[in-house]
Design an enzyme around this catalytic site. Structure first.
Site, short mmCIF file in Angstrom:
data_model
loop_
_atom_site.label_atom_id
_atom_site.label_comp_id
_atom_site.label_asym_id
_atom_site.label_seq_id
_atom_site.Cartn_x
_atom_site.Cartn_y
_atom_site.Cartn_z
N GLU A 1 0.80 -1.23 0.00
CA GLU A 1 0.00 0.00 0.00
C GLU A 1 0.83 1.27 0.00
O GLU A 1 0.55 2.20 -0.75
CB GLU A 1 -0.94 0.03 1.22
CG GLU A 1 -2.26 -0.69 1.04
CD GLU A 1 -2.13 -2.19 1.10
OE1 GLU A 1 -1.02 -2.69 1.39
OE2 GLU A 1 -3.13 -2.87 0.86
N HIS B 1 -10.72 -4.81 10.33
CA HIS B 1 -11.25 -4.59 8.99
C HIS B 1 -12.54 -3.78 9.00
O HIS B 1 -13.27 -3.80 8.02
CB HIS B 1 -11.51 -5.94 8.29
CG HIS B 1 -10.27 -6.65 7.88
ND1 HIS B 1 -9.43 -7.26 8.78
CD2 HIS B 1 -9.70 -6.83 6.66
CE1 HIS B 1 -8.41 -7.80 8.14
NE2 HIS B 1 -8.55 -7.55 6.85
#
Lengths: 360, 382
Positions: A90, A159
């Site tokens: 990322e 998450h």
């Protein structure tokens, strides 16, 4: 039928709806049912076609058709150059996307979920958001960071975080949070056409939800201005302000409350930053009561900001009660179904809060 | 030591002023580079023309003097905040620029004044940015670490972040098919950042035209390379990326290596990594005297044996490519340019307060910005 659909989805199942998804071709006639996922997909497709500088990069966006199938069919149509699968890096690929934007392209950088964007947050804030200012206008960064934000179903604490407040805190970013298909389509197009960094917060639980879309909203140049909220439902007794999935919850609560004679005005923020405070104020000056609803945690959140802004402006004098915030519970997201359900605002929490605010 | 071609020397005699015949073209032997995963190497016999030599001298001297003037202004408290000086490393910036085009791209971290200059910024605008004035290259909004000009992406404060950015610029070059490349610099300190390894991976996978350059000046702030890196062979750290270790104090060595690297990129082979062995005379920044982690003797030794400007000067003089007088003329010119720039930088006014909130968004209608209190509603234009 619409409300049973909503309850089905609220139970946490992620279902791709097949019903009534006819595409609109040719002139005249009816609105069609389009899922949020398809609305996003169409917007991406049209913007890729419109401007060859636009490209999409992220994990699984190409050959897998997107982890949540938002980019379905795009790689097949546009190929490796425009739809780029990245390794799990990322910080690296967000930085690459920002650099490409600096050098004249218009990247769309997908985070599989915004939880993973934390790895790359330095690139979003320090490399993207601040650069136009630091360079005194010499270096624009036309980039969109998009992906699902906030809670899903059963994906547990790491998450499920909502990043609206984190990104909306920072000058130099625009932060957008669509609710329905029309929002998704119009705001994504605006975000891609904007010459500045835009954080585009989608919601995984909304991807499969179908909404009616007007003919106008299906046009290739349909855009929704960033920074403008929408009044989804008119009312006179209390203002409900929300963004993303919880707009739907507010409308559900409003339907129940209407039966008891309480008319809620429901405002869909659409954009978190810059926030359309004027729309909120205009509504509060009419209803005298304000309840904010969000999925994120309460401290330093979207609702907290709305409270502060309303206090600082003309609407404060019109409040008959303090502003009420309905938020996610101030804990990491648990896994077990019942615990998870009780960690997020439910329609009954909104109804309860409205009645308390109205002192009923 | 240089070898002279007597043929050229006699040709030169014909086209010079009657008073002095200079060598116009010199073949020079430069140090061999260490290679990693490369079968070929940059040339070790290189050509330098008189014109090039004088130009490199002028530019390096300008950077040197500019940095020393910044030191002075900082001690007078006219420059504030962070100030990371480049003196000692001039051969890197100048050698790199000599091997690429202005249409190529470059990005570095915060020790950026030299690169801002070689990429087209003027001394005047650089100094005025350091002093935070409206005539600064970023109108006083950026400061030492955030200077930009065409095809130069700063000036980046978060060390390591510039590396993925540079690969992104290279991606844009490849995407647009314009045969341009991006030179992407970082130091021995940043070389241990994870995002650099993420970038090595993607740049290699996608064959991006990026030259990664590690300016190894032996110290990351106060930490020597031995204390920071398990492997100090920075040119090998790209593993699957071919690498070169280069004498960063010799402008010709840097130029030649960069030429080689540029050719590699432009031929579609993907990224390449160069480690430039160099040295900074100043500490990490102006708040670091630079002698707690290294000895004055070490600094002095580099100055006397490896100073990049002295090396070039000796080469020019001992090979009869230039005269002492004309180098002095250049020195005087440089001094004047720096003085004029410093004068401007100290007298130009600060940016006006109504500029405070400008440049938030590109191509945007004017917006209102909240000031320090709710009644302070400030205006921001693009």
């Amino acid at each position: 039928m619409a409300s049973s659909l909503r309850s089905f989805l609220r139970s946490g199942k992620n279902v791709v709806l097949v019903l009534g998804r006819r595409r609109f071709h040719g002139s005249g006639s009816a609105a069609v049912q389009v899922t949020v996922r398809d609305a996003l997909n169409q917007a991406l497709d049209e913007e890729l076609e419109r401007d060859e500088r636009v490209f999409l990069m992220g994990e699984e966006v190409a050959q897998y058709d997107g982890a949540y199938k938002v980019s379905r069919g795009l790689w097949k149509k546009y190929g490796d150059k425009r739809i780029i699968d990245t390794p799990i890096s990322e910080m690296g690929f967000a930085g690459i996307a920002v650099g490409a934007a600096m050098a004249g392209l218009r990247p769309i950088c997908e985070f599989m979920t915004f939880n993973f964007s934390m790895q790359a947050i330095d690139q979003v804030i320090n490399s993207a958001a601040k650069t136009y200012y630091m360079s005194a206008g010499q270096q624009p960064v036309p980039i969109v960071f998009r992906g699902p934000n906030g809670a899903s179903a059963g994906v547990a604490a790491q998450h499920s975080q909502c990043f609206a407040a984190w990104y909306a805190h920072c000058p130099g970013l625009k932060v957008v949070s669509p609710w329905n298909s029309e929002d998704a389509r119009g705001l994504l197009k605006s975000a891609i056409r904007d010459d500045n960094p835009v954080v585009f917060l989608e919601n995984e639980l909304m991807y499969g939800v179908s909404f009616e879309m007007t003919e106008e909203s299906q046009s290739k140049d349909f855009t929704i201005p960033i920074g403008k909220a929408k009044v989804e439902r008119q009312g006179s007794h209390v203002t409900l302000v929300s963004h993303s999935r919880y707009v739907g919850h507010c409308l559900d609560a409003a339907a129940v409350l209407a039966k008891e004679g309480i008319e809620c005005e429901v405002i869909n923020l659409r954009t978190i930053r810059p926030m359309d405070v004027e729309s909120i104020e205009a509504s509060v000056m009419k209803t005298n009561h304000l309840v904010t609803v969000e999925g994120g945690w309460p401290q330093f959140g979207v609702g907290a900001e709305i409270c502060a802004r309303v206090m600082e402006g003309p609407a404060f004098n019109y409040l008959d009660a303090p502003v009420t915030r309905v938020t996610g519970v101030d804990i990491p997201m648990p896994y077990a179904k019942t615990l998870e359900e009780h960690s997020l605002p439910q329609v009954k929490d909104i109804i309860f809060s409205v009645k308390k605010t109205l002192n009923i | 030591p240089g070898k002279m071609l007597t043929n050229i020397s006699s040709l030169c005699g014909a086209c010079c002023s009657p008073r002095r015949a200079f060598i116009f073209v010199l073949f020079v032997a430069v140090q061999k580079c260490d290679l990693h995963k490369l079968d070929e190497a940059p040339a070790t016999e290189v050509v330098m023309t008189r014109e090039e030599g004088l130009k490199y001298y002028h530019i390096m001297q300008t950077i040197r003097r500019m940095e020393l003037k910044a030191d002075q202004l900082y001690k007078q408290k006219i420059i504030r905040g962070f100030c990371h000086l480049y003196d000692g490393q001039e051969a890197c910036a100048v050698g790199i620029e000599a091997a690429i085009n202005m249409s190529d791209h470059l990005i570095t971290a915060y020790r950026a004044h030299g690169y801002t200059y070689t990429r087209g910024g003027t001394v005047k605008k650089i100094m005025a940015e350091l002093t935070g004035r409206r005539g600064g290259i970023a109108k006083g909004k950026g400061g030492s670490m955030h200077m930009y000009c065409k095809n130069f992406y700063g000036g980046n404060g978060i060390v390591g972040a510039q590396v993925p950015l540079g690969a992104g610029v290279a991606l844009a070059c490849k995407y647009q098919g314009n045969n341009e490349l991006c030179v992407c610099l970082y130091g021995d300190g940043a070389a241990n950042q994870g995002q650099i390894f993420e970038t090595y991976n993607m740049a290699s996978l996608w064959k991006l035209p990026v030259i990664f350059i590690c300016e190894n000046n032996r110290y990351g702030m106060g930490t020597s390379v031995e204390r920071a890196a398990a492997s100090t062979d920075y040119y090998k750290r790209g593993e699957f990326i071919p690498g070169l270790r280069v004498d960063g104090m010799d402008v010709l060595c840097v130029r030649e290596a960069t030429r080689f690297a540029a050719e590699h990129c432009r031929s579609g082979k993907g990224p390449i990594l160069m480690e430039l062995q160099t040295y900074r005379y100043h500490g990490h920044s102006m708040s670091d005297p630079g002698i707690s982690y290294r000895t004055r003797d070490e600094i002095q030794e580099v100055r006397s044996k490896s100073d990049p400007i002295s090396l070039l000067k000796d080469r020019l003089l001992s090979n009869n490519m230039a005269s002492v007088e004309e180098l002095k003329v250049i020195d005087v010119e440089v001094r004047k340019e720096i003085e004029d720039a410093a004068q401007f930088a100290t007298t130009d006014p600060e940016p006006p307060l109504d500029e405070l909130c400008n440049h938030m968004f590109s191509n945007n209608p004017p917006v209102e910005v909240r000031g320090t209190n709710p009644w302070a509603k400030l205006k921001s234009v693009s």
